[in-house]
Design a protein around this motif. Structure first.
Motif, mmCIF file in Angstrom:
data_model
loop_
_atom_site.group_PDB
_atom_site.id
_atom_site.type_symbol
_atom_site.label_atom_id
_atom_site.label_comp_id
_atom_site.label_asym_id
_atom_site.label_seq_id
_atom_site.Cartn_x
_atom_site.Cartn_y
_atom_site.Cartn_z
ATOM 1 N N ALA A 167 118.851 -2.703 15.932
ATOM 2 C CA ALA A 167 118.922 -3.866 16.674
ATOM 3 C C ALA A 167 118.406 -5.340 15.948
ATOM 4 O O ALA A 167 119.184 -6.179 15.969
ATOM 5 C CB ALA A 167 118.554 -3.521 17.936
ATOM 6 N N SER A 168 117.284 -4.969 15.641
ATOM 7 C CA SER A 168 116.476 -6.410 15.032
ATOM 8 C C SER A 168 116.667 -7.699 16.021
ATOM 9 O O SER A 168 116.752 -8.750 15.314
ATOM 10 C CB SER A 168 116.998 -6.791 13.542
ATOM 11 N N LEU A 199 127.233 -8.606 26.935
ATOM 12 C CA LEU A 199 127.791 -7.521 26.236
ATOM 13 C C LEU A 199 128.439 -7.572 25.026
ATOM 14 O O LEU A 199 128.469 -7.149 23.927
ATOM 15 C CB LEU A 199 128.285 -6.600 27.163
ATOM 16 N N GLU A 200 129.393 -8.754 25.481
ATOM 17 C CA GLU A 200 130.492 -9.094 24.304
ATOM 18 C C GLU A 200 129.846 -9.740 23.127
ATOM 19 O O GLU A 200 130.262 -9.444 21.816
ATOM 20 C CB GLU A 200 131.476 -9.991 24.782
ATOM 21 N N SER A 201 128.712 -10.274 23.469
ATOM 22 C CA SER A 201 127.770 -10.975 22.342
ATOM 23 C C SER A 201 127.133 -9.994 21.471
ATOM 24 O O SER A 201 127.105 -10.523 20.241
ATOM 25 C CB SER A 201 126.764 -12.050 22.837
ATOM 26 N N ILE A 202 127.032 -8.758 22.002
ATOM 27 C CA ILE A 202 126.366 -7.707 21.115
ATOM 28 C C ILE A 202 127.410 -6.822 20.443
ATOM 29 O O ILE A 202 126.995 -6.641 19.084
ATOM 30 C CB ILE A 202 125.812 -6.911 22.307
ATOM 31 N N GLY A 268 128.855 -4.286 14.518
ATOM 32 C CA GLY A 268 128.728 -2.779 14.558
ATOM 33 C C GLY A 268 127.516 -2.239 15.350
ATOM 34 O O GLY A 268 127.266 -1.100 15.480
ATOM 35 N N LEU A 269 126.837 -3.129 16.051
ATOM 36 C CA LEU A 269 125.834 -2.882 16.840
ATOM 37 C C LEU A 269 126.272 -1.975 18.101
ATOM 38 O O LEU A 269 125.583 -0.942 18.566
ATOM 39 C CB LEU A 269 125.075 -3.978 17.670
ATOM 40 N N GLY A 270 127.567 -2.050 18.422
ATOM 41 C CA GLY A 270 128.099 -1.095 19.481
ATOM 42 C C GLY A 270 128.131 0.363 19.038
ATOM 43 O O GLY A 270 128.373 1.253 19.757
ATOM 44 N N ASP A 271 128.155 0.338 17.705
ATOM 45 C CA ASP A 271 128.225 1.760 17.193
ATOM 46 C C ASP A 271 126.872 2.130 16.615
ATOM 47 O O ASP A 271 126.509 3.625 16.732
ATOM 48 C CB ASP A 271 129.213 1.922 15.780
ATOM 49 N N LEU A 272 126.000 1.356 16.314
ATOM 50 C CA LEU A 272 124.527 1.611 16.065
ATOM 51 C C LEU A 272 123.749 2.205 17.242
ATOM 52 O O LEU A 272 122.916 3.042 16.988
ATOM 53 C CB LEU A 272 123.937 0.650 15.359
ATOM 54 N N LEU A 273 124.054 1.614 18.277
ATOM 55 C CA LEU A 273 123.106 1.799 19.523
ATOM 56 C C LEU A 273 124.020 2.527 20.251
ATOM 57 O O LEU A 273 125.065 2.680 20.529
ATOM 58 C CB LEU A 273 123.021 0.484 20.358
ATOM 59 N N SER A 274 123.123 3.642 21.119
ATOM 60 C CA SER A 274 123.914 4.462 22.240
ATOM 61 C C SER A 274 124.513 3.651 23.122
ATOM 62 O O SER A 274 123.863 2.666 23.471
ATOM 63 C CB SER A 274 122.850 5.481 22.344
ATOM 64 N N LYS A 275 125.150 4.064 24.148
ATOM 65 C CA LYS A 275 125.488 3.450 25.274
ATOM 66 C C LYS A 275 124.412 3.336 26.323
ATOM 67 O O LYS A 275 124.597 2.230 26.970
ATOM 68 C CB LYS A 275 126.891 4.151 25.917
ATOM 69 N N ARG A 276 123.641 4.127 26.356
ATOM 70 C CA ARG A 276 122.459 4.033 27.044
ATOM 71 C C ARG A 276 121.639 2.734 26.646
ATOM 72 O O ARG A 276 121.130 1.705 27.446
ATOM 73 C CB ARG A 276 121.628 5.089 27.372
ATOM 74 N N ASP A 277 121.341 2.555 25.380
ATOM 75 C CA ASP A 277 120.625 1.539 24.614
ATOM 76 C C ASP A 277 121.092 0.361 24.969
ATOM 77 O O ASP A 277 120.634 -0.734 25.339
ATOM 78 C CB ASP A 277 120.319 1.699 23.207
ATOM 79 N N LEU A 278 122.554 0.218 24.876
ATOM 80 C CA LEU A 278 123.457 -1.173 24.957
ATOM 81 C C LEU A 278 123.311 -1.513 26.511
ATOM 82 O O LEU A 278 122.919 -2.432 26.772
ATOM 83 C CB LEU A 278 124.679 -0.775 24.746
#
Length: 289
Positions: A167-168, A199-202, A268-278
């Motif tokens: 995420a950084s 959420l959209e910003s991420i 691509g953070l939506g794919d790198l992080l799990s939905k729980r993480d998001l």
């Protein structure tokens, strides 16, 4: 201090119950019944989880009660447990809750647990309703992640913000007095706390870029290039905030060209992080002051 003491006590009692379950102690059933009526939500959740394992039928009855009248955290835990119970009756409960989801009658913070539970059930009815929901997702930048808008854990979200390398976040954003300056500070008073926006910003950072934080790509006469946000500019020099190199000062005479780039937030953070993480990250950002 009292709240911390009570929390620690509940955790210790939960560990004791798990130890008794390992030993198959005959007193466990009565203790689980008592713990299930505790004032402490953490202990009630631990007791229910153990009851599901040692007596799935009784555990199912407890889960149904929790879904009807339990605390919010107990409802989340009950839906998670329904994904693991072998009894076919769990399919009926999950299917009924999917009907609520399709009708828009379920709390947003329970959606992720429900969809995860449905994903673990093989019943055709459950899978058909799950597929119906997937096909009805809104065609928006956050449509694939709507279950991440509410219900997260802010403490876990803070850890993701500060510690997760994929995420950084803390590298570019400030929050709670720490972090970088390449992106907007997230704890400033005027920051947008709308969960859809966060959420959209991420997951789709180039949809909306905070004014003043558009990336500039500068190509130098020497053949190199620097990308970053404009920190300051005069007739003689341009100062950029670069995620890679920090603050970079460039003489205007050395610049061959400059152009607006994409958001400094990586795609691509939506794919790198799990939905729980998001969901946890959104919860943390939404509760910043």
């Amino acid at each position: 201090q009292l709240a911390k003491s009570e929390s620690a006590g509940a955790k210790a009692r939960g560990e004791s119950l798990r130890a008794l379950a390992e030993l198959k102690d005959p007193a466990l059933a009565g203790l689980l019944e008592m713990a299930g009526s505790s004032r402490e939500e953490t202990l009630r959740k631990d007791a229910t989880a153990l009851l599901v394992k040692v007596n799935s039928r009784a555990g199912m009855e407890r889960l149904v009660r929790n879904l009807e009248s339990g605390a919010f955290g107990e409802k989340q835990a009950a839906l998670v447990a329904l994904g693991t119970i072998p009894e076919a009756a769990a399919n009926q409960i999950v299917a009924a809750w999917l009907d609520k989801l399709l009708a828009g009658k379920i709390e947003p913070g329970l959606q992720l647990e429900l969809l995860e539970a449905a994903g673990q059930r093989n019943a055709p009815d459950v899978q058909a309703k799950r597929k119906q929901f997937e096909e009805s997702r809104p065609q928006t930048p956050i449509g694939k992640h709507v279950e991440c808008l509410a219900g997260g854990n802010a403490a876990e979200g803070r850890k993701i913000f500060r510690e997760r390398p994929e995420a950084s976040c803390v590298r570019c954003h400030r929050a709670g007095g720490e972090g970088g300056e390449a992106g907007p500070a997230l704890d400033r008073a005027e920051a947008n706390r709308n969960r859809d926006y966060l959420l959209e910003s991420i997951v789709a950072p180039n949809q909306i870029i905070t004014p003043g934080f558009e990336t500039v790509i500068v190509r130098l006469r020497s053949g190199g290039a620097v990308a970053g946000t404009v920190r300051s500019e005069t007739d003689m020099e341009l100062v950029l905030n670069s995620p890679e190199d920090g603050v970079v000062t460039l003489a205007k005479k050395d610049i061959e060209s400059r152009e607006r780039g994409l958001s400094g937030m990586p795609e691509g953070l939506g794919d790198l992080l799990s939905k729980r993480d998001l969901r946890d990250l959104v919860e943390f950002l939404a509760t910043l002051k």
